[in-house]
Scaffold this active site. Sequence first.
Site, PDB file in Angstrom:
ATOM      1  N   ASP A  19      -3.978   6.989  10.376  1.00  0.00           N
ATOM      2  CA  ASP A  19      -3.705   5.616  10.815  1.00  0.00           C
ATOM      3  C   ASP A  19      -2.287   5.446  11.345  1.00  0.00           C
ATOM      4  O   ASP A  19      -1.949   4.421  11.943  1.00  0.00           O
ATOM      5  CB  ASP A  19      -3.992   4.614   9.701  1.00  0.00           C
ATOM      6  CG  ASP A  19      -3.119   4.790   8.452  1.00  0.00           C
ATOM      7  OD1 ASP A  19      -2.136   5.567   8.501  1.00  0.00           O
ATOM      8  OD2 ASP A  19      -3.421   4.162   7.430  1.00  0.00           O
ATOM      9  N   GLY A  32      -1.990  -4.331   1.230  1.00  0.00           N
ATOM     10  CA  GLY A  32      -2.060  -5.542   2.046  1.00  0.00           C
ATOM     11  C   GLY A  32      -1.083  -6.623   1.660  1.00  0.00           C
ATOM     12  O   GLY A  32      -1.020  -7.665   2.329  1.00  0.00           O
ATOM     13  N   SER A  75       0.810  -1.217   0.000  1.00  0.00           N
ATOM     14  CA  SER A  75       0.000   0.000   0.000  1.00  0.00           C
ATOM     15  C   SER A  75       0.842   1.264   0.000  1.00  0.00           C
ATOM     16  O   SER A  75       0.392   2.316  -0.470  1.00  0.00           O
ATOM     17  CB  SER A  75      -0.936   0.002   1.215  1.00  0.00           C
ATOM     18  OG  SER A  75      -0.204  -0.128   2.423  1.00  0.00           O
ATOM     19  N   ASN A 127       3.809  -5.178   5.690  1.00  0.00           N
ATOM     20  CA  ASN A 127       2.719  -6.033   6.162  1.00  0.00           C
ATOM     21  C   ASN A 127       3.248  -7.282   6.862  1.00  0.00           C
ATOM     22  O   ASN A 127       2.578  -7.820   7.751  1.00  0.00           O
ATOM     23  CB  ASN A 127       1.805  -6.406   4.996  1.00  0.00           C
ATOM     24  CG  ASN A 127       0.991  -5.208   4.528  1.00  0.00           C
ATOM     25  OD1 ASN A 127       0.258  -4.593   5.299  1.00  0.00           O
ATOM     26  ND2 ASN A 127       1.135  -4.861   3.259  1.00  0.00           N
ATOM     27  N   HIS A 129       0.493   5.076   6.997  1.00  0.00           N
ATOM     28  CA  HIS A 129       0.703   5.526   5.616  1.00  0.00           C
ATOM     29  C   HIS A 129       1.008   7.021   5.570  1.00  0.00           C
ATOM     30  O   HIS A 129       0.383   7.798   6.299  1.00  0.00           O
ATOM     31  CB  HIS A 129      -0.539   5.234   4.774  1.00  0.00           C
ATOM     32  CG  HIS A 129      -0.896   3.787   4.716  1.00  0.00           C
ATOM     33  ND1 HIS A 129      -1.783   3.213   5.605  1.00  0.00           N
ATOM     34  CD2 HIS A 129      -0.489   2.791   3.882  1.00  0.00           C
ATOM     35  CE1 HIS A 129      -1.904   1.920   5.321  1.00  0.00           C
ATOM     36  NE2 HIS A 129      -1.125   1.639   4.291  1.00  0.00           N
TER      37      HIS A 129
END
Length: 228
Positions: free
Chosen positions: A199, A81, A44, A109, A202
């Site tokens: 979050d 992801g 991502s 991830n 990112h």
Amino acid sequence: MLKSFTYGAAARAINASALTLFVSFAAVGAARAETLELVALGDSLTQGYGLPQGEGLVPTLQAWLDDQGADVEIVNAGVSGDTTAGGLSRVAWSLTEETDAMIVALGGNDLLRGISPDTVRANLDGILSEAEARDLPVLLVGLIAPPNYGPDYKRDFEAIYTDLSQEYDTLLYPEFFANLRDDEGNASPDRISAYMQPDGIHPNADGVDRIVEDMGPVVLELLEKAGG
């Protein structure tokens, strides 16, 4: 005689026009052939999660390289992801005969899931082996592991990138978020607020700009190795 002369002159004019057109097409073809294809294989962070179209890593890096005069087209092979296992499963078909170089930015991830560094190393080794088989120069982008998995995990995970970069003779950008840290190398709350999405995982558009500003010159080195 007049008729013959006129026909000959016309034929020469047509031939000259055809030659000019051929040379023009050849020049266009040569220019297009010089454009390098750079595949950005990632998750991502590469794909541009949470950002408007045009503000993610790939379009921002593309614009930066364009401004530097680099003749390159970046293929966004980022999948939100994705783990290193996912990258390994799709690297072969992400690369084509037109691919000239690759950026590998995977592992985030794996960190979030606490996947064994040995597994991460094996997956990245497979990706780099595929690039080596195709004689493609690579920029490997590393990550710093958080301390919550313990010092052994942190040491083993971070060593993956430096070790594999040396083994496969790749360029290395040691840490994706390096330019978002303060002068002491810390991701302070103020920096996180300024450069990260809510979050905390990112980068926002300003964060992407800073990442590209720092990573861009290394990408230019990659393009030089690719023949650009």
